[in-house]
Scaffold this motif. Structure first.
Motif, PDB file in Angstrom:
ATOM      1  N   GLN A 174       9.888   0.105  -1.939  1.00  0.00           N
ATOM      2  CA  GLN A 174      10.134   1.086  -2.998  1.00  0.00           C
ATOM      3  C   GLN A 174       9.086   0.983  -4.099  1.00  0.00           C
ATOM      4  N   ALA A 175       8.428   2.093  -4.380  1.00  0.00           N
ATOM      5  CA  ALA A 175       7.357   2.102  -5.369  1.00  0.00           C
ATOM      6  C   ALA A 175       7.844   1.646  -6.745  1.00  0.00           C
ATOM      7  N   ARG A 176       9.078   1.956  -7.089  1.00  0.00           N
ATOM      8  CA  ARG A 176       9.581   1.635  -8.427  1.00  0.00           C
ATOM      9  C   ARG A 176       9.713   0.132  -8.656  1.00  0.00           C
ATOM     10  N   GLU A 193       4.278   7.821  -1.308  1.00  0.00           N
ATOM     11  CA  GLU A 193       5.106   7.263  -0.243  1.00  0.00           C
ATOM     12  C   GLU A 193       4.608   5.883   0.169  1.00  0.00           C
ATOM     13  N   PHE A 194       5.547   5.101   0.638  1.00  0.00           N
ATOM     14  CA  PHE A 194       5.261   3.746   1.117  1.00  0.00           C
ATOM     15  C   PHE A 194       4.462   3.799   2.405  1.00  0.00           C
ATOM     16  N   VAL A 195       3.507   2.877   2.531  1.00  0.00           N
ATOM     17  CA  VAL A 195       2.723   2.742   3.756  1.00  0.00           C
ATOM     18  C   VAL A 195       2.972   1.387   4.430  1.00  0.00           C
ATOM     19  N   ALA A 196       2.758   0.302   3.679  1.00  0.00           N
ATOM     20  CA  ALA A 196       2.884  -1.030   4.264  1.00  0.00           C
ATOM     21  C   ALA A 196       3.049  -2.053   3.142  1.00  0.00           C
ATOM     22  N   TRP A 204       0.864  -1.184   0.000  1.00  0.00           N
ATOM     23  CA  TRP A 204       0.000   0.000   0.000  1.00  0.00           C
ATOM     24  C   TRP A 204       0.900   1.233   0.000  1.00  0.00           C
ATOM     25  N   PHE A 205       0.535   2.179  -0.848  1.00  0.00           N
ATOM     26  CA  PHE A 205       1.227   3.461  -0.928  1.00  0.00           C
ATOM     27  C   PHE A 205       0.183   4.559  -0.852  1.00  0.00           C
ATOM     28  N   ARG A 206       0.630   5.772  -0.595  1.00  0.00           N
ATOM     29  CA  ARG A 206      -0.302   6.889  -0.571  1.00  0.00           C
ATOM     30  C   ARG A 206       0.355   8.137  -1.154  1.00  0.00           C
ATOM     31  N   GLN A 207      -0.493   9.020  -1.639  1.00  0.00           N
ATOM     32  CA  GLN A 207       0.004  10.265  -2.195  1.00  0.00           C
ATOM     33  C   GLN A 207      -0.925  11.397  -1.800  1.00  0.00           C
ATOM     34  N   ASN A 259       3.939  -6.815  -6.923  1.00  0.00           N
ATOM     35  CA  ASN A 259       5.095  -7.233  -7.708  1.00  0.00           C
ATOM     36  C   ASN A 259       5.417  -8.681  -7.397  1.00  0.00           C
ATOM     37  N   ARG A 260       6.027  -9.351  -8.354  1.00  0.00           N
ATOM     38  CA  ARG A 260       6.278 -10.783  -8.212  1.00  0.00           C
ATOM     39  C   ARG A 260       7.644 -11.092  -7.630  1.00  0.00           C
ATOM     40  N   LEU A 261       8.617 -10.166  -7.792  1.00  0.00           N
ATOM     41  CA  LEU A 261      10.014 -10.547  -7.569  1.00  0.00           C
ATOM     42  C   LEU A 261      10.589 -10.067  -6.241  1.00  0.00           C
ATOM     43  N   VAL A 262      10.164  -8.902  -5.788  1.00  0.00           N
ATOM     44  CA  VAL A 262      10.881  -8.267  -4.680  1.00  0.00           C
ATOM     45  C   VAL A 262       9.901  -7.866  -3.586  1.00  0.00           C
TER      46      VAL A 262
END
Length: 122
Positions: free
Chosen positions: A105-107, A45-48, A35-38, A98-101
């Motif tokens: 980090q949002a990217r 920004e990262f939340v959880a 979860w991210f927020r803006q 995301n599957r890998l990481v």
């Protein structure tokens, strides 16, 4: 994977909300979820975040102890329980996959939901 976030709204400071994110189109348990927020005028920004298996979770320091991320792989859902909300929590909240990481980090996230607005009044 397609993601659909919901559950946002207007709440008074000190109140609670539960955000939901429904996933479809792929095997949900293959994805780490975040979860991210803006907020207006600010960067996302990262939340959880929660890993594929739903084990160790991580939180931004600003929400730790107030927010809880969880997932139900059988229902293809991820949740964000938000308690003791503050006006500074006001933002559009996004779920991401995301599957890998397993990452803050949002990217590193490849798939994003459309966002749900959370507004906390003082």
């Amino acid at each position: 994977v397609q993601l659909q976030a919901s559950g946002g709204g207007l709440v008074q400071a000190g109140g609670s909300l539960r955000l939901s994110c429904a996933a479809s189109g792929s095997t949900f348990s293959n994805y780490n979820m975040g979860w991210f927020r803006q907020a207006p005028g600010k960067e996302r920004e990262f939340v959880a975040a929660i890993p594929k298996s739903g084990g160790n979770t991580i939180y931004a320091s600003s929400v730790k102890g107030r927010f809880t991320i969880s997932r139900d792989n059988a229902k293809n859902m991820v949740y964000l329980q938000m308690n003791s909300l503050k006006p500074e929590d006001t933002a559009v909240y996004y779920c991401a996959a995301n599957r890998l990481v397993f990452s803050i980090q949002a990217r590193t996230y490849d798939y994003w939901g459309q966002g749900t607005q959370v507004t906390v009044s003082s």
